[in-house]
Design a protein around this motif. Structure first.
Motif, mmCIF file in Angstrom:
data_model
loop_
_atom_site.group_PDB
_atom_site.id
_atom_site.type_symbol
_atom_site.label_atom_id
_atom_site.label_comp_id
_atom_site.label_asym_id
_atom_site.label_seq_id
_atom_site.Cartn_x
_atom_site.Cartn_y
_atom_site.Cartn_z
ATOM 1 N N GLU A 8 0.808 -1.221 0.000
ATOM 2 C CA GLU A 8 0.000 0.000 0.000
ATOM 3 C C GLU A 8 0.849 1.282 0.000
ATOM 4 N N GLN A 9 2.129 1.145 0.254
ATOM 5 C CA GLN A 9 3.005 2.311 0.324
ATOM 6 C C GLN A 9 3.476 2.728 -1.065
ATOM 7 N N ARG A 10 4.013 3.933 -1.142
ATOM 8 C CA ARG A 10 4.568 4.455 -2.392
ATOM 9 C C ARG A 10 6.039 4.766 -2.190
ATOM 10 N N CYS A 11 6.798 4.658 -3.235
ATOM 11 C CA CYS A 11 8.209 5.026 -3.178
ATOM 12 C C CYS A 11 8.332 6.532 -3.000
ATOM 13 N N ASN A 57 5.710 -6.930 -18.558
ATOM 14 C CA ASN A 57 4.904 -5.770 -18.973
ATOM 15 C C ASN A 57 4.071 -5.229 -17.817
ATOM 16 N N ALA A 58 3.460 -6.111 -17.029
ATOM 17 C CA ALA A 58 2.688 -5.662 -15.860
ATOM 18 C C ALA A 58 3.616 -5.006 -14.841
ATOM 19 N N LEU A 59 4.769 -5.582 -14.653
ATOM 20 C CA LEU A 59 5.765 -5.018 -13.744
ATOM 21 C C LEU A 59 6.198 -3.627 -14.203
ATOM 22 N N ALA A 60 6.334 -3.449 -15.508
ATOM 23 C CA ALA A 60 6.760 -2.158 -16.050
ATOM 24 C C ALA A 60 5.799 -1.038 -15.677
ATOM 25 N N TRP A 61 4.503 -1.324 -15.640
ATOM 26 C CA TRP A 61 3.521 -0.311 -15.247
ATOM 27 C C TRP A 61 3.752 0.128 -13.804
ATOM 28 N N MET A 62 3.972 -0.844 -12.924
ATOM 29 C CA MET A 62 4.225 -0.529 -11.522
ATOM 30 C C MET A 62 5.523 0.244 -11.372
ATOM 31 N N ILE A 63 6.554 -0.201 -12.065
ATOM 32 C CA ILE A 63 7.859 0.453 -11.997
ATOM 33 C C ILE A 63 7.738 1.913 -12.412
ATOM 34 N N HIS A 64 7.036 2.155 -13.485
ATOM 35 C CA HIS A 64 6.849 3.522 -13.969
ATOM 36 C C HIS A 64 6.081 4.361 -12.939
ATOM 37 N N ASP A 67 8.349 5.054 -10.081
ATOM 38 C CA ASP A 67 9.591 5.719 -10.489
ATOM 39 C C ASP A 67 10.798 5.145 -9.737
ATOM 40 N N HIS A 68 10.800 3.814 -9.664
ATOM 41 C CA HIS A 68 11.904 3.109 -8.998
ATOM 42 C C HIS A 68 12.188 1.856 -9.823
ATOM 43 N N HIS A 69 13.318 1.835 -10.479
ATOM 44 C CA HIS A 69 13.578 0.858 -11.539
ATOM 45 C C HIS A 69 14.563 -0.222 -11.103
ATOM 46 N N PRO A 70 14.174 -1.487 -11.264
ATOM 47 C CA PRO A 70 15.061 -2.601 -10.924
ATOM 48 C C PRO A 70 15.930 -2.999 -12.114
#
Length: 113
Positions: A8-11, A57-64, A67-70
């Motif tokens: 539930e948290q945000r970066c 692709n689903a992960l990419a949406w969350m990453i974007h 704004d924290h990229h693995p």
């Protein structure tokens, strides 16, 4: 007052490195993740390449959104996700663990369907 779960948290920009004492209880909440040096990492398994790429692709949406990229290693039937926070001196921050929990939630959603 109940604290929000990791998912539930945000970066947040400028998240500091976590101490070992701070990190241990957080990693207990994402038990499939391993601490490897200055990063946390997990390998996700899939039936085939199509499922692997759908997860990425689903992960990419969350990453974007976070704004924290693995670092990602994509293979035919699995994807390795590795997080470290460069702005925290290439150490593990709360952002890494938050995104680990979000990645796990995406994986669970996709593999339970």
């Amino acid at each position: 007052m109940k604290l929000p779960s990791l998912v539930e948290q945000r970066c947040s920009h400028g998240a500091p490195a976590l101490s070992e004492a701070e990190l241990a209880p957080l990693l207990a909440q994402v038990p499939a993740w391993q601490r490897i040096g200055n990063r946390i990492e997990r390998s996700y398994a899939f039936r085939d390449y199509h499922e692997t790429i759908a997860f990425v692709n689903a992960l990419a949406w969350m990453i974007h959104a976070q704004d924290h990229h693995p670092d990602l290693t994509v293979r035919y039937r699995h994807c390795i996700v590795s997080y470290t926070t460069h702005s925290a001196g290439h150490a593990v921050s709360l952002n890494d663990v938050v995104c680990a929990a979000k990645a796990d939630a995406i994986y669970e959603e996709r593999t339970q369907a």
